[in-house]
Write a protein that holds these residues in place. Structure first.
Motif, PDB file in Angstrom:
ATOM      1  N   LEU A  18     -79.111 -58.480  37.372  1.00 55.21           N
ATOM      2  CA  LEU A  18     -77.946 -59.427  37.462  1.00 55.21           C
ATOM      3  C   LEU A  18     -78.054 -60.139  35.847  1.00 55.21           C
ATOM      4  O   LEU A  18     -77.188 -60.225  35.579  1.00 55.21           O
ATOM      5  CB  LEU A  18     -77.907 -60.369  38.511  1.00 55.21           C
ATOM      6  N   SER A  19     -79.362 -60.498  35.780  1.00 53.38           N
ATOM      7  CA  SER A  19     -79.407 -61.396  34.449  1.00 53.38           C
ATOM      8  C   SER A  19     -79.667 -60.494  33.306  1.00 53.38           C
ATOM      9  O   SER A  19     -80.505 -59.689  33.495  1.00 53.38           O
ATOM     10  CB  SER A  19     -80.586 -62.407  34.772  1.00 53.38           C
ATOM     11  N   ARG A  20     -78.940 -60.807  32.242  1.00 53.85           N
ATOM     12  CA  ARG A  20     -79.039 -60.039  31.040  1.00 53.85           C
ATOM     13  C   ARG A  20     -79.059 -61.125  30.096  1.00 53.85           C
ATOM     14  O   ARG A  20     -78.849 -61.991  29.995  1.00 53.85           O
ATOM     15  CB  ARG A  20     -77.858 -58.996  30.929  1.00 53.85           C
ATOM     16  N   GLU A  21     -79.382 -60.327  28.797  1.00 45.42           N
ATOM     17  CA  GLU A  21     -79.685 -61.361  27.728  1.00 45.42           C
ATOM     18  C   GLU A  21     -78.579 -61.751  27.327  1.00 45.42           C
ATOM     19  O   GLU A  21     -78.238 -63.175  26.681  1.00 45.42           O
ATOM     20  CB  GLU A  21     -80.201 -60.347  26.311  1.00 45.42           C
ATOM     21  N   LEU A  22     -77.242 -61.332  27.405  1.00 44.16           N
ATOM     22  CA  LEU A  22     -76.007 -61.855  27.115  1.00 44.16           C
ATOM     23  C   LEU A  22     -75.513 -62.814  28.241  1.00 44.16           C
ATOM     24  O   LEU A  22     -74.466 -63.447  28.121  1.00 44.16           O
ATOM     25  CB  LEU A  22     -74.835 -60.737  26.548  1.00 44.16           C
ATOM     26  N   MET A  23     -75.944 -62.600  29.568  1.00 44.45           N
ATOM     27  CA  MET A  23     -75.444 -63.347  30.693  1.00 44.45           C
ATOM     28  C   MET A  23     -76.462 -63.551  31.572  1.00 44.45           C
ATOM     29  O   MET A  23     -76.843 -63.072  32.694  1.00 44.45           O
ATOM     30  CB  MET A  23     -74.561 -62.527  31.364  1.00 44.45           C
ATOM     31  N   PRO A  24     -77.581 -64.521  31.053  1.00 41.22           N
ATOM     32  CA  PRO A  24     -78.753 -64.745  31.668  1.00 41.22           C
ATOM     33  C   PRO A  24     -78.481 -65.609  32.728  1.00 41.22           C
ATOM     34  O   PRO A  24     -77.267 -66.202  33.140  1.00 41.22           O
ATOM     35  CB  PRO A  24     -79.634 -65.749  30.821  1.00 41.22           C
ATOM     36  N   LYS A  25     -79.510 -65.944  33.859  1.00 43.81           N
ATOM     37  CA  LYS A  25     -79.469 -66.373  35.096  1.00 43.81           C
ATOM     38  C   LYS A  25     -78.490 -67.762  35.219  1.00 43.81           C
ATOM     39  O   LYS A  25     -78.189 -68.261  36.152  1.00 43.81           O
ATOM     40  CB  LYS A  25     -80.933 -66.408  35.851  1.00 43.81           C
ATOM     41  N   SER A 353     -79.485 -50.117  26.926  1.00 54.72           N
ATOM     42  CA  SER A 353     -78.558 -51.276  26.614  1.00 54.72           C
ATOM     43  C   SER A 353     -78.409 -52.479  27.819  1.00 54.72           C
ATOM     44  O   SER A 353     -78.130 -53.274  27.895  1.00 54.72           O
ATOM     45  CB  SER A 353     -77.284 -51.108  25.965  1.00 54.72           C
ATOM     46  N   GLU A 354     -79.045 -51.724  29.038  1.00 55.18           N
ATOM     47  CA  GLU A 354     -78.904 -52.586  30.181  1.00 55.18           C
ATOM     48  C   GLU A 354     -79.716 -53.775  30.472  1.00 55.18           C
ATOM     49  O   GLU A 354     -79.522 -54.571  31.272  1.00 55.18           O
ATOM     50  CB  GLU A 354     -79.412 -51.339  31.427  1.00 55.18           C
ATOM     51  N   HIS A 355     -80.590 -53.985  29.474  1.00 52.62           N
ATOM     52  CA  HIS A 355     -81.394 -55.044  29.399  1.00 52.62           C
ATOM     53  C   HIS A 355     -80.535 -56.275  28.678  1.00 52.62           C
ATOM     54  O   HIS A 355     -80.484 -57.608  28.986  1.00 52.62           O
ATOM     55  CB  HIS A 355     -82.655 -55.216  28.725  1.00 52.62           C
ATOM     56  N   TYR A 356     -79.567 -55.664  27.952  1.00 49.60           N
ATOM     57  CA  TYR A 356     -78.982 -56.821  26.847  1.00 49.60           C
ATOM     58  C   TYR A 356     -77.676 -57.229  27.573  1.00 49.60           C
ATOM     59  O   TYR A 356     -77.286 -58.571  27.283  1.00 49.60           O
ATOM     60  CB  TYR A 356     -78.738 -55.986  25.454  1.00 49.60           C
ATOM     61  N   THR A 357     -76.583 -56.279  28.057  1.00 48.19           N
ATOM     62  CA  THR A 357     -75.428 -56.763  28.340  1.00 48.19           C
ATOM     63  C   THR A 357     -74.946 -56.140  29.550  1.00 48.19           C
ATOM     64  O   THR A 357     -75.370 -55.039  29.965  1.00 48.19           O
ATOM     65  CB  THR A 357     -74.424 -56.436  27.482  1.00 48.19           C
ATOM     66  N   HIS A 358     -74.093 -56.611  30.525  1.00 46.77           N
ATOM     67  CA  HIS A 358     -73.359 -55.882  31.645  1.00 46.77           C
ATOM     68  C   HIS A 358     -72.321 -55.004  31.276  1.00 46.77           C
ATOM     69  O   HIS A 358     -71.871 -55.155  30.040  1.00 46.77           O
ATOM     70  CB  HIS A 358     -72.823 -57.167  32.565  1.00 46.77           C
ATOM     71  N   ARG A 359     -71.893 -54.279  32.077  1.00 48.76           N
ATOM     72  CA  ARG A 359     -70.579 -53.443  31.923  1.00 48.76           C
ATOM     73  C   ARG A 359     -69.539 -54.499  31.432  1.00 48.76           C
ATOM     74  O   ARG A 359     -68.520 -54.188  30.705  1.00 48.76           O
ATOM     75  CB  ARG A 359     -70.256 -52.556  32.790  1.00 48.76           C
TER      76      ARG A 359
END
Length: 470
Positions: A18-25, A353-359
Motif C-alpha cells: 500500500l505504501s510506495r515511495e510516491l504515496m507513502p503511509k 517499479s512496484e516499490h515506487y508508484t501505484h498503478r
C-alpha cells in the motif's frame, strides 16, 4: 504561540504494497476515515495553535497540499525538504524559518503517522508540557510500554519535576533493545517508549543545537537564508541543504542536553510501523480477523486482510497478513512483517517499479490509472479536476489518442484550441505541442492510449505549467 511542526517525510516501506515511495503511509487512510497526516492535524482541534508547518518531500508536495487544504489549514505552510536528512535538520529548518519571521514560537513537533487511542490524554500531555517548554526545557513525550517492543527506543525517567506536574527529568535514552532487554524494560515502572514527539521554544532548541551540533545548524542556516515562496510551498536552497549531516534529534541534541524532561502520555499509541500494528489497532471479528474491502474468510483466525479491488478469500489461514492492490499482493506471517523492507529492496534491485508508484498515480490536476500496458503501448484512465489543466508539453517518443468518457475537455493542439465532449476523441502525434484542461464544473474522465517505442513518464518536455513543474 504554539506552532505545530509536522514531520511528513519518509517512505513507509514496511507497509508495502500500500505504501510506495510516491504515496507513502502518512498520506494513506489506514485507520479511521482520514489519512494519517490529516488525523494528526485533526487531533490538535481544541488546542490554541498557529496553523501548522508541515515538512515533506518535494515529490509529495501536491498530495500534502491537497490533504491540508481539505482541512482548511493550507496557508503557504509546507516546507519542502530537498533531501531526507533525518529529524534534526528537518526540525532545525522549521525553527529557523519561524525565527526568520520575527517569531520565537513554542514548537510542538509531531509525526504525521501516529495514532493515539486516547486523544484527551494526548491533549493533557501537551497542556502539561507547554509551560515547561516556555521556561526553557526540552520536552519529549513518553508512552507506557504494553509489550516488549524491539522497534522503539526507550526513555528512563529520573526525578519528578514537582509533585504537581506529571513530568520527569530524563535519566537515560535507551537504544532499540533486543527482545530479552525489552522484556526486562517492560518490568521497570520508570521506563517508557520514546514517542519521537517534542516540545520546546525555537530559540531553546537552536541554542542547544549550537552547542552539540553546530555543523547541522550552520548548514541549515545557510539553506534557510535562501528561502523561496512557491504557491503554498516554502523552498530552501537544495545545494546547501543536501550537504547537511543526516542525524536524528535524539542523537544530535536530546541525548546530550541537560534540559531534557519527559511527559508521559496515558494512551495506547502506535507509529503504524508494520502490518501487525494495524492488526492490533483494527476492529476484530469474533475470530480475531481484521478485514477491509471485499473479503471472505472461512475457518480463518487472527488475520489482517486488505482488498483494494476484487474479492479476496481465505481458507484455514491463521496469523497472516494478506494485502491485495491493483498491481501487487503481499502474503506474510504476522510475526515476520518487519521483513517486508527486504522484499522492497529486492524489488528495487530487480529494476521493477512496484516499490515506487501505484498503478493509480496522483497529480496536482487529478490522477491517472494505468489500465493496461505492453510492448509499444500503454492505456490510462485519466481524471482531471474541474478547472485544472495539465502542462503544455510534447513527447519525443510517443503518440497519444484521447477518448472522452465524461465531462468536457479543452484540448490545445499546437496553436489550436478545441472542446471535446463525451464519446469524442483526438489524436496527438509524436512531437506535437499539446495541453489538456477541464473547463467544466464536473470531473473530466478520458481514456489515453499511448503508442511508441518509449513510454516512460520522463518523456515529457514542458513549456508552461501552472504547478511549477519542469
Amino acid at each position: 504561540m504554539l506552532l505545530p511542526v509536522v514531520l511528513a517525510g519518509g517512505s513507509g516501506s514496511r507497509l508495502w504494497p500500500l505504501s510506495r515511495e510516491l504515496m507513502p503511509k502518512q498520506f494513506l487512510t489506514l485507520h479511521g476515515d482520514k489519512s494519517l497526516l490529516q488525523s494528526s492535524l485533526i487531533r490538535l482541534s481544541g488546542i490554541s495553535t498557529a496553523k501548522p508547518l508541515v515538512i515533506c518531500n518535494e515529490e509529495h508536495r501536491f498530495i500534502a497540499a491537497e490533504q491540508i487544504r481539505q482541512l482548511n489549514l493550507l496557508d503557504k505552510n509546507i516546507i519542502l525538504e530537498p533531501s531526507s536528512r533525518n529529524t534534526a535538520p528537518a526540525i532545525t529548518i522549521a525553527a529557523l524559518y519561524a525565527m526568520q519571521r520575527g517569531e520565537d514560537p513554542t514548537l510542538l513537533v509531531l509525526a504525521a503517522d501516529h495514532v493515539f487511542s486516547n486523544v484527551s490524554a494526548f491533549k493533557q500531555a501537551i497542556h502539561t508540557a507547554k509551560p515547561l517548554a516556555e521556561n526553557g526545557l526540552l520536552v519529549t513525550f513518553g508512552i507506557k510500554p504494553s509489550t516488549p517492543e524491539t522497534g522503539y527506543g526507550y526513555i528512563k525517567q529520573g526525578k519528578i519535576l514537582n509533585d504537581c506536574v506529571n513530568a520527569y527529568l530524563v535519566k537515560q535514552f535507551i537504544e532499540k533493545p533486543s527482545i530479552e532487554q525489552a522484556k526486562q524494560l517492560l518490568l521497570d515502572s520508570d521506563v517508557c517508549w520514546n514517542s519521537g514527539l517534542f516540545m520546546f521554544k525555537a530559540s531553546t532548541f537552536l541554542n542547544e543545537l549550537a552547542i552539540y551540533r553546530p555543523d547541522i545548524l550552520l548548514h541549515c542556516q545557510n539553506a534557510v537564508a535562501q528561502t523561496l515562496a512557491d504557491m503554498d510551498f516554502i523552498r530552501i536552497n537544495k545545494e546547501l541543504f543536501i550537504n547537511c549531516p543526516a542525524e536524528s534529534i535524539d542523537y544530535a541534541v536530546m541525548e546530550h542536553t541537560q534540559s531534557a524532561v519527559v511527559v508521559p502520555i496515558e494512551s495506547e499509541w502506535s507509529d503504524i510501523g508494520s502490518w501487525s500494528a494495524l492488526w492490533e489497532l483494527g476492529e476484530k471479528d469474533t475470530l480475531g480477523n481484521v478485514q477491509y474491502g471485499e473479503v471472505l474468510q472461512h475457518n480463518s483466525h487472527n488475520n489482517y486482510v486488505y482488498s483494494e479491488s476484487g474479492l479476496v478469500a481465505t481458507i484455514g489461514l491463521e496469523n497472516t497478513i494478506v494485502i491485495q492492490t491493483n498491481d501487487a499482493v503481499l502474503v506474510a506471517n504476522k510475526d515476520h512483517v518487519q521483513q517486508v523492507k527486504e522484499i522492497v529492496q529486492t524489488i528495487k534491485e530487480q529494476g521493477r517499479s512496484e516499490h515506487y508508484t501505484h498503478r493509480q498515480v496522483y497529480r496536482p490536476w487529478g490522477q491517472y490509472d494505468i489500465i493496461d500496458q505492453g510492448d509499444g503501448y500503454k492505456v490510462k484512465r485519466i481524471t482531471v479536476l474541474p478547472g485544472e489543466k495539465l502542462s503544455l508539453q510534447k513527447h519525443q517518443h510517443r503518440a497519444e489518442h484521447w477518448i472522452v468518457v465524461s465531462g468536457l475537455a479543452k484540448v490545445t493542439l499546437d496553436t489550436v484550441d478545441q472542446t471535446l465532449s463525451e464519446n469524442q476523441s483526438i489524436y496527438i502525434p509524436i512531437g506535437c505541442i499539446h495541453a489538456l484542461e477541464n473547463p467544466g464544473p464536473e470531473l473530466l474522465e478520458l481514456i489515453e492510449v499511448q503508442s511508441g517505442r518509449y513510454l516512460e513518464e520522463d518523456d515529457i518536455e514542458r513549456f508552461t505549467d501552472r504547478y511549477g513543474r519542469c
